[in-house]
Design a protein around this motif. Structure first.
Motif, PDB file in Angstrom:
ATOM      1  N   LEU A  91      26.799 -10.896 -23.828  1.00  0.00           N
ATOM      2  CA  LEU A  91      26.796  -9.489 -23.418  1.00  0.00           C
ATOM      3  C   LEU A  91      27.076  -9.367 -21.921  1.00  0.00           C
ATOM      4  O   LEU A  91      27.821  -8.498 -21.474  1.00  0.00           O
ATOM      5  CB  LEU A  91      25.446  -8.845 -23.742  1.00  0.00           C
ATOM      6  CG  LEU A  91      25.181  -8.499 -25.201  1.00  0.00           C
ATOM      7  CD1 LEU A  91      23.750  -8.003 -25.371  1.00  0.00           C
ATOM      8  CD2 LEU A  91      26.155  -7.436 -25.694  1.00  0.00           C
ATOM      9  N   GLY A  92      26.463 -10.269 -21.146  1.00  0.00           N
ATOM     10  CA  GLY A  92      26.698 -10.264 -19.710  1.00  0.00           C
ATOM     11  C   GLY A  92      28.148 -10.544 -19.377  1.00  0.00           C
ATOM     12  O   GLY A  92      28.738  -9.878 -18.514  1.00  0.00           O
TER      13      GLY A  92
ATOM     14  N   LYS B 150      19.515 -17.621 -26.816  1.00  0.00           N
ATOM     15  CA  LYS B 150      19.879 -16.921 -25.582  1.00  0.00           C
ATOM     16  C   LYS B 150      21.379 -16.656 -25.473  1.00  0.00           C
ATOM     17  O   LYS B 150      21.812 -15.885 -24.599  1.00  0.00           O
ATOM     18  CB  LYS B 150      19.431 -17.750 -24.371  1.00  0.00           C
ATOM     19  CG  LYS B 150      17.939 -17.979 -24.319  1.00  0.00           C
ATOM     20  CD  LYS B 150      17.558 -18.969 -23.218  1.00  0.00           C
ATOM     21  CE  LYS B 150      17.795 -18.417 -21.839  1.00  0.00           C
ATOM     22  NZ  LYS B 150      17.279 -19.307 -20.775  1.00  0.00           N
TER      23      LYS B 150
ATOM     24  N   TYR C 143      16.515  -5.699 -24.004  1.00  0.00           N
ATOM     25  CA  TYR C 143      15.984  -7.051 -24.127  1.00  0.00           C
ATOM     26  C   TYR C 143      15.143  -7.434 -22.907  1.00  0.00           C
ATOM     27  O   TYR C 143      14.053  -8.005 -23.038  1.00  0.00           O
ATOM     28  CB  TYR C 143      17.117  -8.064 -24.302  1.00  0.00           C
ATOM     29  CG  TYR C 143      16.578  -9.457 -24.562  1.00  0.00           C
ATOM     30  CD1 TYR C 143      16.172  -9.826 -25.839  1.00  0.00           C
ATOM     31  CD2 TYR C 143      16.422 -10.373 -23.526  1.00  0.00           C
ATOM     32  CE1 TYR C 143      15.627 -11.078 -26.081  1.00  0.00           C
ATOM     33  CE2 TYR C 143      15.881 -11.623 -23.764  1.00  0.00           C
ATOM     34  CZ  TYR C 143      15.488 -11.965 -25.038  1.00  0.00           C
ATOM     35  OH  TYR C 143      14.936 -13.202 -25.254  1.00  0.00           O
ATOM     36  N   PHE C 144      15.618  -7.099 -21.714  1.00  0.00           N
ATOM     37  CA  PHE C 144      14.939  -7.519 -20.490  1.00  0.00           C
ATOM     38  C   PHE C 144      13.642  -6.764 -20.240  1.00  0.00           C
ATOM     39  O   PHE C 144      12.927  -7.063 -19.278  1.00  0.00           O
ATOM     40  CB  PHE C 144      15.873  -7.353 -19.286  1.00  0.00           C
ATOM     41  CG  PHE C 144      16.985  -8.367 -19.242  1.00  0.00           C
ATOM     42  CD1 PHE C 144      16.863  -9.599 -19.857  1.00  0.00           C
ATOM     43  CD2 PHE C 144      18.166  -8.083 -18.566  1.00  0.00           C
ATOM     44  CE1 PHE C 144      17.888 -10.538 -19.820  1.00  0.00           C
ATOM     45  CE2 PHE C 144      19.200  -9.014 -18.509  1.00  0.00           C
ATOM     46  CZ  PHE C 144      19.057 -10.246 -19.145  1.00  0.00           C
TER      47      PHE C 144
ATOM     48  N   LEU D  84      21.118  -5.028 -22.954  1.00  0.00           N
ATOM     49  CA  LEU D  84      20.511  -5.950 -21.997  1.00  0.00           C
ATOM     50  C   LEU D  84      19.197  -5.393 -21.441  1.00  0.00           C
ATOM     51  O   LEU D  84      18.209  -6.116 -21.341  1.00  0.00           O
ATOM     52  CB  LEU D  84      21.485  -6.234 -20.852  1.00  0.00           C
ATOM     53  CG  LEU D  84      22.679  -7.123 -21.191  1.00  0.00           C
ATOM     54  CD1 LEU D  84      23.664  -7.166 -20.024  1.00  0.00           C
ATOM     55  CD2 LEU D  84      22.226  -8.540 -21.538  1.00  0.00           C
TER      56      LEU D  84
ATOM     57  N   THR E 167      22.761 -12.979 -25.454  1.00  0.00           N
ATOM     58  CA  THR E 167      22.480 -12.251 -24.223  1.00  0.00           C
ATOM     59  C   THR E 167      23.495 -12.597 -23.144  1.00  0.00           C
ATOM     60  O   THR E 167      23.995 -11.716 -22.422  1.00  0.00           O
ATOM     61  CB  THR E 167      21.062 -12.564 -23.719  1.00  0.00           C
ATOM     62  OG1 THR E 167      20.127 -12.283 -24.763  1.00  0.00           O
ATOM     63  CG2 THR E 167      20.711 -11.731 -22.495  1.00  0.00           C
ATOM     64  N   TYR E 168      23.814 -13.878 -23.026  1.00  0.00           N
ATOM     65  CA  TYR E 168      24.825 -14.293 -22.045  1.00  0.00           C
ATOM     66  C   TYR E 168      26.192 -13.704 -22.389  1.00  0.00           C
ATOM     67  O   TYR E 168      26.950 -13.304 -21.497  1.00  0.00           O
ATOM     68  CB  TYR E 168      24.917 -15.814 -21.990  1.00  0.00           C
ATOM     69  CG  TYR E 168      23.718 -16.482 -21.365  1.00  0.00           C
ATOM     70  CD1 TYR E 168      23.235 -16.076 -20.124  1.00  0.00           C
ATOM     71  CD2 TYR E 168      23.069 -17.538 -22.003  1.00  0.00           C
ATOM     72  CE1 TYR E 168      22.132 -16.687 -19.547  1.00  0.00           C
ATOM     73  CE2 TYR E 168      21.968 -18.161 -21.426  1.00  0.00           C
ATOM     74  CZ  TYR E 168      21.504 -17.732 -20.209  1.00  0.00           C
ATOM     75  OH  TYR E 168      20.416 -18.335 -19.640  1.00  0.00           O
TER      76      TYR E 168
ATOM     77  N   PHE F 167      15.831 -14.685 -16.673  1.00  0.00           N
ATOM     78  CA  PHE F 167      16.166 -15.024 -18.050  1.00  0.00           C
ATOM     79  C   PHE F 167      16.598 -16.491 -18.142  1.00  0.00           C
ATOM     80  O   PHE F 167      16.230 -17.202 -19.076  1.00  0.00           O
ATOM     81  CB  PHE F 167      17.288 -14.105 -18.542  1.00  0.00           C
ATOM     82  CG  PHE F 167      17.691 -14.330 -19.969  1.00  0.00           C
ATOM     83  CD1 PHE F 167      16.862 -13.933 -21.000  1.00  0.00           C
ATOM     84  CD2 PHE F 167      18.893 -14.937 -20.280  1.00  0.00           C
ATOM     85  CE1 PHE F 167      17.217 -14.139 -22.330  1.00  0.00           C
ATOM     86  CE2 PHE F 167      19.266 -15.144 -21.599  1.00  0.00           C
ATOM     87  CZ  PHE F 167      18.426 -14.744 -22.623  1.00  0.00           C
TER      88      PHE F 167
ATOM     89  N   CYS G 211      26.809  -2.492 -23.683  1.00  0.00           N
ATOM     90  CA  CYS G 211      26.299  -3.834 -23.383  1.00  0.00           C
ATOM     91  C   CYS G 211      25.076  -3.784 -22.477  1.00  0.00           C
ATOM     92  O   CYS G 211      24.083  -4.489 -22.711  1.00  0.00           O
ATOM     93  CB  CYS G 211      27.393  -4.684 -22.739  1.00  0.00           C
ATOM     94  SG  CYS G 211      28.777  -5.085 -23.816  1.00  0.00           S
TER      95      CYS G 211
ATOM     96  N   PHE H 287      19.027 -11.670 -14.926  1.00  0.00           N
ATOM     97  CA  PHE H 287      19.563 -12.867 -15.563  1.00  0.00           C
ATOM     98  C   PHE H 287      19.000 -14.135 -14.931  1.00  0.00           C
ATOM     99  O   PHE H 287      18.945 -15.182 -15.576  1.00  0.00           O
ATOM    100  CB  PHE H 287      21.091 -12.883 -15.481  1.00  0.00           C
ATOM    101  CG  PHE H 287      21.768 -12.216 -16.641  1.00  0.00           C
ATOM    102  CD1 PHE H 287      21.917 -12.880 -17.852  1.00  0.00           C
ATOM    103  CD2 PHE H 287      22.257 -10.924 -16.527  1.00  0.00           C
ATOM    104  CE1 PHE H 287      22.540 -12.278 -18.938  1.00  0.00           C
ATOM    105  CE2 PHE H 287      22.884 -10.306 -17.601  1.00  0.00           C
ATOM    106  CZ  PHE H 287      23.021 -10.984 -18.805  1.00  0.00           C
TER     107      PHE H 287
END
Length: 248
Positions: free
Chosen positions: A173-174, A167, A83-84, A80, A170-171, A147, A76, A144
């Protein structure tokens, strides 16, 4: 100020060498402690707050930041970071590295004293909390904040009444990382708090705390030269662009 990221923002690690080095380092260190012949090293990832605060064993705190002991977290977090990397490309590697250094330091200190305070005030929770959350949460969760504030939702839909946007994944995954344990939630919370402090420039940290240009130049001339990615070919450029709002 509203700006628009290049269409190249969705391809590779071009102009994102810090993110590439970070991803590679976390992947290698996490893999090293999860293979059978070196799994015994995992015990060094678990640091009790008392070892640092009462006994001064700071090295344990630093070592506990190096890797994740859980394969799900590795997977995960790798996505992230990938992406970031858009933030590094947008704001520059040196400023991005300064952000990571400042927020990870603040987050780690917050984790240390939060865990110690909870264990002291509520000793019944010691079994659930145990040690500090192992792994570099402090390098991921501050991002985040940017983001949330600076990347627009884009087009979306609803699934059983729940809004789904670009989005959302992505959340999720967090949340997968946070849901691993109570310790993980503490690490994520402290990371987000550190990101907020930087975002709103508390104590003027954006201008007062920066990685010296000489160190940035040294990284560019050494590590960056070895791992830098080539520009994407025209055929790999995605149609459309990703809008980006706000400043770092």
């Amino acid at each position: 100020m509203a700006t628009v990221l290049s269409q190249y923002s969705a391809t590779g690690f071009h102009r994102a060498t810090v993110s590439k080095a970070l991803l590679g380092g976390i992947f290698l260190s996490s893999t090293a402690v999860n293979v059978p012949w070196s799994s015994h090293l995992q015990k060094y990832l678990f640091c009790d707050s008392s070892d640092v605060i009462l006994r001064g064993q700071v090295w344990k705190l630093l070592v506990s930041r190096l890797a994740f002991p859980n394969a799900k977290e590795i997977f995960c977090v790798a996505i992230l970071i990938y992406y970031f990397r858009i933030f590094e490309r947008r704001f520059g590697s040196q400023k991005f590295a300064s952000f990571l250094l400042i927020t990870s330091t603040i987050s780690t200190i917050m984790e240390l004293f939060t865990v110690h305070a909870v264990k002291t005030v509520l000793p019944d929770l010691s079994d659930k909390i145990g040690s500090l959350p192992p792994g570099p949460y402090s390098l991921v969760f501050p991002l985040f904040v940017y983001f949330w504030y600076d990347v627009p939702k884009g087009a979306g839909t609803h699934l059983v009444g729940i809004p789904i946007t670009a989005k959302t994944f992505t959340y999720l995954l967090g949340f997968q990382v946070v849901g691993t344990s109570v310790n993980s939630a503490i690490g994520a919370f402290c990371g987000i708090m550190a990101g907020l402090l930087y975002k709103f420039d508390v104590l003027g940290m954006k201008s007062k705390f920066k990685i010296p240009k000489s160190l940035g130049d040294l990284f560019s001339a050494t590590v960056a030269k070895l791992i830098e990615s080539s520009p994407p070919s025209a055929s790999s450029i995605p149609v459309g662009s990703l809008e980006f709002v706000g400043e770092f």
